[in-house]
Design a protein around this motif. Sequence first.
Motif, PDB file in Angstrom:
ATOM      1  N   PHE A  16       0.603  -1.226  -0.200  1.00 43.46           N
ATOM      2  CA  PHE A  16      -0.136   0.006   0.061  1.00 43.46           C
ATOM      3  C   PHE A  16       0.690   0.830  -0.187  1.00 43.46           C
ATOM      4  O   PHE A  16       1.941   1.233   0.514  1.00 43.46           O
ATOM      5  CB  PHE A  16      -1.014   0.242   1.299  1.00 43.46           C
ATOM      6  N   PHE A  21      -1.131   3.082   6.334  1.00 44.02           N
ATOM      7  CA  PHE A  21      -1.338   1.434   5.895  1.00 44.02           C
ATOM      8  C   PHE A  21       0.314   1.425   7.155  1.00 44.02           C
ATOM      9  O   PHE A  21       0.405   0.031   7.180  1.00 44.02           O
ATOM     10  CB  PHE A  21      -0.478   1.478   4.807  1.00 44.02           C
ATOM     11  N   ASN A  81      -4.348   1.236  -4.709  1.00 41.57           N
ATOM     12  CA  ASN A  81      -3.980   0.838  -3.404  1.00 41.57           C
ATOM     13  C   ASN A  81      -5.463  -0.330  -3.250  1.00 41.57           C
ATOM     14  O   ASN A  81      -6.757  -0.260  -3.174  1.00 41.57           O
ATOM     15  CB  ASN A  81      -4.459   1.365  -2.315  1.00 41.57           C
ATOM     16  N   SER A  83      -6.635  -2.484  -1.126  1.00 37.31           N
ATOM     17  CA  SER A  83      -7.687  -2.676  -0.046  1.00 37.31           C
ATOM     18  C   SER A  83      -8.078  -3.349  -0.146  1.00 37.31           C
ATOM     19  O   SER A  83      -9.090  -3.944  -0.686  1.00 37.31           O
ATOM     20  CB  SER A  83      -8.479  -1.447   0.408  1.00 37.31           C
ATOM     21  N   THR A  84      -8.533  -4.166   0.883  1.00 36.55           N
ATOM     22  CA  THR A  84     -10.528  -5.394   1.320  1.00 36.55           C
ATOM     23  C   THR A  84     -11.276  -4.843   0.877  1.00 36.55           C
ATOM     24  O   THR A  84     -11.691  -5.075   0.056  1.00 36.55           O
ATOM     25  CB  THR A  84     -10.010  -5.484   3.064  1.00 36.55           C
ATOM     26  N   GLU A  85     -11.751  -3.693   1.276  1.00 39.68           N
ATOM     27  CA  GLU A  85     -12.501  -2.742   0.263  1.00 39.68           C
ATOM     28  C   GLU A  85     -12.833  -2.594  -0.960  1.00 39.68           C
ATOM     29  O   GLU A  85     -14.001  -2.853  -1.694  1.00 39.68           O
ATOM     30  CB  GLU A  85     -12.869  -1.477   0.696  1.00 39.68           C
ATOM     31  N   GLU A 120     -10.451 -10.776   6.552  1.00 39.52           N
ATOM     32  CA  GLU A 120      -9.403 -10.843   6.345  1.00 39.52           C
ATOM     33  C   GLU A 120      -8.428 -12.141   7.784  1.00 39.52           C
ATOM     34  O   GLU A 120      -7.811 -12.172   8.181  1.00 39.52           O
ATOM     35  CB  GLU A 120      -8.776  -9.409   7.178  1.00 39.52           C
TER      36      GLU A 120
END
Length: 136
Positions: A16, A21, A81, A83-85, A120
Amino acid sequence: MFSVTVRDHLMVAHSFRGEVFGPAQRLHGATFVVDATFRRPDLDEDNIVVDIGRATTELGSVLADLNYRNLDDESAFAGINTSTEFLAKVIADRLADRVAAGDLGEGARGLTGITVTLHESHVAWASYERDLRSVG
Protein backbone atom coordinates in the motif's frame (compact mmCIF):
# COMPACT_ATOMS: atom_id res chain seq x y z
CA MET A 1 -35.62 -10.94 1.02
CA PHE A 2 -34.09 -14.33 0.27
CA SER A 3 -30.34 -14.91 0.10
CA VAL A 4 -27.80 -17.62 -0.63
CA THR A 5 -24.13 -17.35 0.30
CA VAL A 6 -21.23 -19.31 -1.16
CA ARG A 7 -17.68 -19.25 0.17
CA ASP A 8 -14.14 -19.61 -1.19
CA HIS A 9 -10.75 -18.12 -0.40
CA LEU A 10 -8.17 -15.87 -2.03
CA MET A 11 -4.41 -15.51 -1.51
CA VAL A 12 -2.62 -12.42 -2.83
CA ALA A 13 0.47 -10.31 -2.30
CA HIS A 14 0.36 -6.52 -2.41
CA SER A 15 1.60 -3.33 -0.81
CA PHE A 16 0.00 0.00 0.00
CA ARG A 17 0.94 3.63 -0.47
CA GLY A 18 0.29 6.05 2.39
CA GLU A 19 1.39 6.49 5.98
CA VAL A 20 -2.00 5.27 7.24
CA PHE A 21 -0.95 1.75 6.22
CA GLY A 22 2.16 1.64 8.41
CA PRO A 23 4.16 -1.57 7.85
CA ALA A 24 1.65 -2.74 5.20
CA GLN A 25 3.33 -0.27 2.86
CA ARG A 26 5.86 -3.05 2.34
CA LEU A 27 5.03 -6.07 0.19
CA HIS A 28 3.03 -8.59 2.22
CA GLY A 29 0.67 -11.50 1.72
CA ALA A 30 -3.01 -11.63 2.50
CA THR A 31 -5.35 -14.59 2.69
CA PHE A 32 -9.06 -13.84 2.59
CA VAL A 33 -12.11 -15.98 3.18
CA VAL A 34 -14.54 -14.71 0.55
CA ASP A 35 -18.33 -14.84 0.94
CA ALA A 36 -20.61 -13.95 -1.96
CA THR A 37 -24.25 -13.44 -0.99
CA PHE A 38 -26.88 -13.34 -3.73
CA ARG A 39 -30.26 -11.69 -2.94
CA ARG A 40 -33.74 -11.52 -4.43
CA PRO A 41 -37.20 -10.71 -3.07
CA ASP A 42 -38.87 -13.85 -4.46
CA LEU A 43 -37.68 -17.33 -5.33
CA ASP A 44 -37.39 -18.26 -9.00
CA GLU A 45 -39.56 -20.87 -10.76
CA ASP A 46 -37.39 -23.63 -9.25
CA ASN A 47 -37.92 -22.19 -5.74
CA ILE A 48 -34.28 -21.13 -5.38
CA VAL A 49 -32.36 -17.85 -5.13
CA VAL A 50 -29.59 -19.01 -7.44
CA ASP A 51 -28.07 -22.35 -8.39
CA ILE A 52 -25.55 -22.87 -5.58
CA GLY A 53 -23.29 -24.99 -7.79
CA ARG A 54 -23.12 -22.33 -10.48
CA ALA A 55 -22.62 -19.57 -7.91
CA THR A 56 -19.76 -21.52 -6.36
CA THR A 57 -18.17 -22.19 -9.75
CA GLU A 58 -18.41 -18.56 -10.86
CA LEU A 59 -17.03 -17.22 -7.57
CA GLY A 60 -14.11 -19.64 -7.91
CA SER A 61 -13.52 -18.51 -11.47
CA VAL A 62 -13.51 -14.82 -10.51
CA LEU A 63 -11.09 -15.52 -7.68
CA ALA A 64 -8.82 -17.63 -9.92
CA ASP A 65 -8.06 -14.47 -11.91
CA LEU A 66 -6.64 -12.89 -8.72
CA ASN A 67 -5.38 -15.85 -6.72
CA TYR A 68 -1.65 -16.28 -6.08
CA ARG A 69 -0.89 -12.96 -7.75
CA ASN A 70 1.14 -9.97 -6.66
CA LEU A 71 -1.53 -7.34 -7.26
CA ASP A 72 1.17 -4.66 -7.48
CA ASP A 73 2.22 -6.30 -10.78
CA GLU A 74 -1.30 -6.39 -12.28
CA SER A 75 -1.88 -3.58 -14.81
CA ALA A 76 -5.57 -3.35 -13.81
CA PHE A 77 -4.49 -2.23 -10.34
CA ALA A 78 -1.57 0.06 -11.24
CA GLY A 79 -1.33 2.88 -8.73
CA ILE A 80 -4.32 1.62 -6.72
CA ASN A 81 -4.31 0.60 -3.07
CA THR A 82 -5.90 -2.84 -3.31
CA SER A 83 -7.53 -2.62 0.12
CA THR A 84 -9.93 -5.24 1.38
CA GLU A 85 -12.84 -2.90 0.61
CA PHE A 86 -11.58 -2.27 -2.92
CA LEU A 87 -11.12 -5.98 -3.62
CA ALA A 88 -14.65 -6.73 -2.36
CA LYS A 89 -15.98 -4.30 -4.97
CA VAL A 90 -13.82 -5.77 -7.75
CA ILE A 91 -15.14 -9.26 -6.99
CA ALA A 92 -18.77 -8.09 -6.72
CA ASP A 93 -18.52 -6.22 -10.02
CA ARG A 94 -17.01 -9.24 -11.77
CA LEU A 95 -19.77 -11.48 -10.39
CA ALA A 96 -22.38 -8.96 -11.56
CA ASP A 97 -20.87 -9.14 -15.06
CA ARG A 98 -21.28 -12.93 -14.97
CA VAL A 99 -24.91 -12.62 -13.86
CA ALA A 100 -25.55 -10.25 -16.77
CA ALA A 101 -23.83 -12.65 -19.18
CA GLY A 102 -26.10 -15.51 -18.06
CA ASP A 103 -23.24 -17.52 -16.52
CA LEU A 104 -25.28 -18.21 -13.37
CA GLY A 105 -28.32 -19.30 -15.41
CA GLU A 106 -31.41 -17.51 -16.65
CA GLY A 107 -33.06 -17.72 -13.23
CA ALA A 108 -30.25 -15.61 -11.80
CA ARG A 109 -31.47 -12.65 -13.86
CA GLY A 110 -34.02 -12.14 -11.07
CA LEU A 111 -31.28 -11.39 -8.55
CA THR A 112 -31.48 -7.89 -7.10
CA GLY A 113 -28.17 -7.72 -5.25
CA ILE A 114 -24.82 -9.23 -4.42
CA THR A 115 -22.77 -8.64 -1.30
CA VAL A 116 -19.15 -9.72 -1.26
CA THR A 117 -17.39 -9.96 2.10
CA LEU A 118 -13.65 -10.50 2.47
CA HIS A 119 -12.66 -11.78 5.89
CA GLU A 120 -9.09 -10.72 6.70
CA SER A 121 -9.20 -12.62 9.97
CA HIS A 122 -11.68 -13.86 12.56
CA VAL A 123 -11.95 -10.29 13.91
CA ALA A 124 -11.86 -8.08 10.80
CA TRP A 125 -13.66 -8.05 7.45
CA ALA A 126 -15.03 -5.67 4.82
CA SER A 127 -17.98 -5.90 2.44
CA TYR A 128 -19.32 -4.31 -0.72
CA GLU A 129 -23.01 -4.42 -1.65
CA ARG A 130 -23.86 -4.27 -5.35
CA ASP A 131 -27.35 -3.50 -6.69
CA LEU A 132 -28.24 -5.75 -9.63
CA ARG A 133 -31.59 -4.29 -10.65
CA SER A 134 -29.99 -2.59 -13.64
CA VAL A 135 -28.01 -5.71 -14.70
CA GLY A 136 -29.04 -7.62 -17.80
